[in-house]
Design an enzyme around this catalytic site. Structure first.
Site, PDB file in Angstrom:
ATOM      1  N   CYS A  54     -13.434  -8.413  14.390  1.00  0.00           N
ATOM      2  CA  CYS A  54     -14.188  -7.326  13.746  1.00  0.00           C
ATOM      3  C   CYS A  54     -13.368  -6.699  12.614  1.00  0.00           C
ATOM      4  O   CYS A  54     -12.129  -6.685  12.644  1.00  0.00           O
ATOM      5  CB  CYS A  54     -14.518  -6.236  14.744  1.00  0.00           C
ATOM      6  SG  CYS A  54     -15.756  -6.662  15.959  1.00  0.00           S
ATOM      7  N   GLU A  56     -12.945  -3.539  11.907  1.00  0.00           N
ATOM      8  CA  GLU A  56     -12.158  -2.364  12.306  1.00  0.00           C
ATOM      9  C   GLU A  56     -10.811  -2.782  12.889  1.00  0.00           C
ATOM     10  O   GLU A  56      -9.777  -2.160  12.635  1.00  0.00           O
ATOM     11  CB  GLU A  56     -12.911  -1.543  13.364  1.00  0.00           C
ATOM     12  CG  GLU A  56     -14.230  -0.973  12.912  1.00  0.00           C
ATOM     13  CD  GLU A  56     -15.406  -1.898  13.179  1.00  0.00           C
ATOM     14  OE1 GLU A  56     -15.269  -3.126  13.019  1.00  0.00           O
ATOM     15  OE2 GLU A  56     -16.472  -1.377  13.538  1.00  0.00           O
TER      16      GLU A  56
HETATM   17  N1  THU Z   1     -18.678  -6.660  13.751  1.00  0.00           N
HETATM   18  C1  THU Z   1     -17.658  -5.929  13.208  1.00  0.00           C
HETATM   19  O1  THU Z   1     -16.969  -6.362  12.289  1.00  0.00           O
HETATM   20  N2  THU Z   1     -17.431  -4.684  13.719  1.00  0.00           N
HETATM   21  C2  THU Z   1     -18.133  -4.119  14.743  1.00  0.00           C
HETATM   22  O2  THU Z   1     -17.792  -3.036  15.185  1.00  0.00           O
HETATM   23  C3  THU Z   1     -19.304  -4.814  15.287  1.00  0.00           C
HETATM   24  C4  THU Z   1     -19.513  -6.209  14.835  1.00  0.00           C
HETATM   25  C5  THU Z   1     -18.943  -8.010  13.209  1.00  0.00           C
HETATM   26  C6  THU Z   1     -18.633  -9.122  14.166  1.00  0.00           C
HETATM   27  C7  THU Z   1     -19.553 -10.214  13.665  1.00  0.00           C
HETATM   28  O3  THU Z   1     -18.902 -10.922  12.620  1.00  0.00           O
HETATM   29  C8  THU Z   1     -20.735  -9.472  13.056  1.00  0.00           C
HETATM   30  O4  THU Z   1     -20.309  -8.135  12.882  1.00  0.00           O
HETATM   31  C9  THU Z   1     -21.986  -9.502  13.921  1.00  0.00           C
HETATM   32  O5  THU Z   1     -21.702  -9.100  15.209  1.00  0.00           O
END
Ligand code: THU
Length: 139
Positions: A54, A56
């Site tokens: 992710c 974050e």
């Molecule tokens: N994702 C993030 O980058 N941060 C989050 O807090 C939730 C989900 C990304 C992971 C994945 O690449 C896409 O969003 C869909 O879930």
């Protein structure tokens, strides 16, 4: 403190570098340390989906590697028209350092603000062996 629109511009820049070929959902994160230093992250997907990182947690890892452990703001920019909060895993990882972190999330015209304490009120904790204390104040 850098203005919100400047930080949003940075978040959009890093969002554009997301590697999200499977979900098509690009996330850009800017984590601002207490001294104003900014750390950027984007989601990095993998063909083995569970290995996806992710935005974050990418930003947090960069900040910790640079010596920062206290943060004053997280700004997210995502695709879609609905502002989203960080996922549960990211909440837990952010709460290790700044349990009451202010969060701004923007998607299209939508804007939402929370504190991490609202989203993740009872983080799991262990007694650190080296005197580390999590807090939202300066190190
Ligand atoms: N994702 C993030 O980058 N941060 C989050 O807090 C939730 C989900 C990304 C992971 C994945 O690449 C896409 O969003 C869909 O879930």
């Amino acid at each position: 403190m850098e203005g919100t629109e400047d930080i949003l511009a940075k978040a959009r820049e890093v969002q554009a570098r997301a590697h999200a070929p499977y979900s098509g959902f690009r996330v850009g994160a800017v984590l601002e340390a207490h001294d104003g230093a900014m750390f950027l992250g984007c989601n990095v997907e993998n063909a083995s989906f569970g290995l996806t990182l992710c935005a974050e947690r990418g930003a947090l890892a960069a900040a910790v590697a640079a010596g920062h452990r206290a943060f004053r703001r997280l700004v997210l920019v995502t695709d879609g028209q609905e502002a989203v909060p960080p996922c549960g895993a990211c909440r837990a990882v952010l709460a290790e350092f700044s349990p009451d972190l202010p969060i701004l999330s923007v998607a299209g015209k939508a804007r939402e603000e929370w504190t991490l304490g609202e989203l993740h009120p009872l983080p799991f904790r262990l007694e650190p062996s080296n005197g580390f204390t999590a807090g939202s104040g300066p190190e």
